[in-house]
Design an enzyme around this catalytic site. Sequence first.
Site, PDB file in Angstrom:
ATOM      1  N   ASP A 265     -82.476  -7.692   5.992  1.00 46.33           N
ATOM      2  CA  ASP A 265     -82.320  -7.891   4.541  1.00 46.33           C
ATOM      3  C   ASP A 265     -80.862  -7.665   4.123  1.00 46.33           C
ATOM      4  O   ASP A 265     -80.297  -8.440   3.358  1.00 46.33           O
ATOM      5  CB  ASP A 265     -83.212  -6.919   3.760  1.00 46.33           C
ATOM      6  CG  ASP A 265     -84.700  -7.264   3.872  1.00 46.33           C
ATOM      7  OD1 ASP A 265     -85.021  -8.420   4.201  1.00 46.33           O
ATOM      8  OD2 ASP A 265     -85.532  -6.362   3.628  1.00 46.33           O
ATOM      9  N   GLU A 266     -80.280  -6.572   4.622  1.00 47.60           N
ATOM     10  CA  GLU A 266     -78.909  -6.237   4.194  1.00 47.60           C
ATOM     11  C   GLU A 266     -77.913  -7.311   4.625  1.00 47.60           C
ATOM     12  O   GLU A 266     -76.948  -7.588   3.921  1.00 47.60           O
ATOM     13  CB  GLU A 266     -78.481  -4.858   4.728  1.00 47.60           C
ATOM     14  CG  GLU A 266     -79.253  -3.672   4.139  1.00 47.60           C
ATOM     15  CD  GLU A 266     -79.238  -3.606   2.611  1.00 47.60           C
ATOM     16  OE1 GLU A 266     -78.336  -4.196   1.987  1.00 47.60           O
ATOM     17  OE2 GLU A 266     -80.144  -2.984   2.034  1.00 47.60           O
TER      18      GLU A 266
ATOM     19  N   HIS B 244     -87.104  -1.046   0.717  1.00 49.34           N
ATOM     20  CA  HIS B 244     -86.401  -0.133   1.620  1.00 49.34           C
ATOM     21  C   HIS B 244     -86.635   1.310   1.195  1.00 49.34           C
ATOM     22  O   HIS B 244     -86.914   2.177   2.021  1.00 49.34           O
ATOM     23  CB  HIS B 244     -84.901  -0.433   1.644  1.00 49.34           C
ATOM     24  CG  HIS B 244     -84.576  -1.854   2.031  1.00 49.34           C
ATOM     25  ND1 HIS B 244     -83.306  -2.357   2.057  1.00 49.34           N
ATOM     26  CD2 HIS B 244     -85.380  -2.884   2.419  1.00 49.34           C
ATOM     27  CE1 HIS B 244     -83.331  -3.634   2.432  1.00 49.34           C
ATOM     28  NE2 HIS B 244     -84.586  -3.970   2.643  1.00 49.34           N
TER      29      HIS B 244
ATOM     30  N   TYR C 119     -88.437   4.558   3.320  1.00 50.55           N
ATOM     31  CA  TYR C 119     -87.927   5.895   3.673  1.00 50.55           C
ATOM     32  C   TYR C 119     -88.992   6.950   3.415  1.00 50.55           C
ATOM     33  O   TYR C 119     -89.140   7.893   4.187  1.00 50.55           O
ATOM     34  CB  TYR C 119     -86.628   6.224   2.912  1.00 50.55           C
ATOM     35  CG  TYR C 119     -85.553   5.181   3.131  1.00 50.55           C
ATOM     36  CD1 TYR C 119     -85.331   4.671   4.420  1.00 50.55           C
ATOM     37  CD2 TYR C 119     -84.806   4.674   2.092  1.00 50.55           C
ATOM     38  CE1 TYR C 119     -84.388   3.689   4.639  1.00 50.55           C
ATOM     39  CE2 TYR C 119     -83.855   3.688   2.302  1.00 50.55           C
ATOM     40  CZ  TYR C 119     -83.658   3.198   3.577  1.00 50.55           C
ATOM     41  OH  TYR C 119     -82.721   2.217   3.787  1.00 50.55           O
TER      42      TYR C 119
ATOM     43  N   GLU D  94     -84.646  -4.155  -2.152  1.00 50.96           N
ATOM     44  CA  GLU D  94     -84.129  -2.797  -1.921  1.00 50.96           C
ATOM     45  C   GLU D  94     -85.201  -1.748  -2.236  1.00 50.96           C
ATOM     46  O   GLU D  94     -85.208  -0.671  -1.634  1.00 50.96           O
ATOM     47  CB  GLU D  94     -82.900  -2.526  -2.799  1.00 50.96           C
ATOM     48  CG  GLU D  94     -81.812  -3.576  -2.721  1.00 50.96           C
ATOM     49  CD  GLU D  94     -80.950  -3.498  -1.474  1.00 50.96           C
ATOM     50  OE1 GLU D  94     -81.345  -2.808  -0.509  1.00 50.96           O
ATOM     51  OE2 GLU D  94     -79.882  -4.133  -1.462  1.00 50.96           O
TER      52      GLU D  94
END
Lengths: 98, 377
Positions: free
Chosen positions: B239-240, B119, B123, B116
């Site tokens: 991934d999610e 991620h 952003y 995460e």
Amino acid sequence: MTSTSKQGTPSKDQVHRVLLGKQQFLVTEDEPLLPQLERAGIHIEYQCREGYCSSCSIKLLWGQVEYPFEPLAWVHSGYMLACCAIVKSDIEIAFFHE
Amino acid sequence: MSYSTFNRKQFDSMKEPMFFGENVNVARYDQQKHPIFEKLIEKQLSFFWRPEEVDLSSDRKDFQRLAEHEQHIFLSNLKYQTLLDSVQGRSPNVALLPIVSLPELETWIETWSFSETIHSRSYTHIIRNIVNDPTVIFDDITVNTEITKRADSVSVYYDRLIEMVSLYNTLGMGTHHIPGKGNVEISMPTLKKALYLTIASVNVLEAIRFYVSFACSFAFAERTLMEGNAKIIKLIARDEALHLTGTQHMLNLMASGKDDPEMAVIAAECQEEVRNIFIEAAEQEKEWASYLFKDGSMIGLNAQILGQYVEYITNVRMQAVGLDACFGTKHNPIPWINAWLVSDNVQVAPQEAEISSYLVGQTDNNLDDSDFDDFDL
């Protein structure tokens, strides 16, 4: 993924019936159910197509399916993962909301 | 009971429950109570990627050409995703590591949370590339009421579990008076209930809340706009999809009683509450879709279609954890999204074309001269 099926074995050209409501389809053991139903024009929800996201989980009302490798997703009893299950007998399936 | 970073007791970790047993001591994976978590770790590691691998230079030009209401859609989604991954980059570690009891699950939690953080870094990579001043965007996340409303719902279960576990670790079982909060009852059933609801809310976060953003990103890319962004979102979505399997396994293992019989009782008691967590999140996501499209829709997507998609995906996710579907939407209103969500064509190098989880350095050491018999020079 190494294929374990040998050419010339009786199962290779085996054709099975898949019942979905009032519709009926013929599928082989050469590839999983999902691509075969897609070619027949049936939309099944999918995402990873590798057996880990469980998006393609559908009800298996009766019949036999096998997984060439154990999927990472949790498969509830009475359900199957269309993206990686090989149909091994005549089966009846249903979508979860029906 | 207080947490120990190396529990000195001797015990058989194969007999421990996933949570609230002994603190893990030896990080060993030769024996596993739930091998699925080791498999998830391997899969997640095979997915490793870095945002810098994706070139965003044409996204900057695309972004400047977007209509103002489309820029609002794009940036708002990025802000919301930044919030979600800020929470997910730390909370599984903070909330779950102090109470986990299996080494393979402990390492899965760390691997999951780490991914995460990639991620979150992506952003920043995207925002840096499309606007001159990223600060304006990041600063808005803590003040924009549409975002902060959602921050409350995604963090409330985590925060409650963290608070209860810290009371348990410092004061032990019993009813404790906490200034400003009144009496808090700490017992194994209340702790386990807080945990079960937390895992359910995390499943909702990863399995539903991200998907409105995903749909918008892919709708831009369908028009060949913001394609670098879509490539990154595709990697995040992959991934999610793996993470949601992790929480689905935890929830299903708990509900089955196979892991901890007491947890099965709690799961049954919480069923209605968990249903409501799913339904409430779906309603919030539909509201979010209306906020995104308040000044105008984009080609191929509007608040109504997106709302139907939220209902549809919520049905799929509820069924995956053994709950009945709660919305009437029976068909995916945007079936084209699946072609973007499919992971087997996520590809970063030609040698990886055949398999998405391409392993680096997989050489065969068992070669002898006969293996070269077929070669002719």
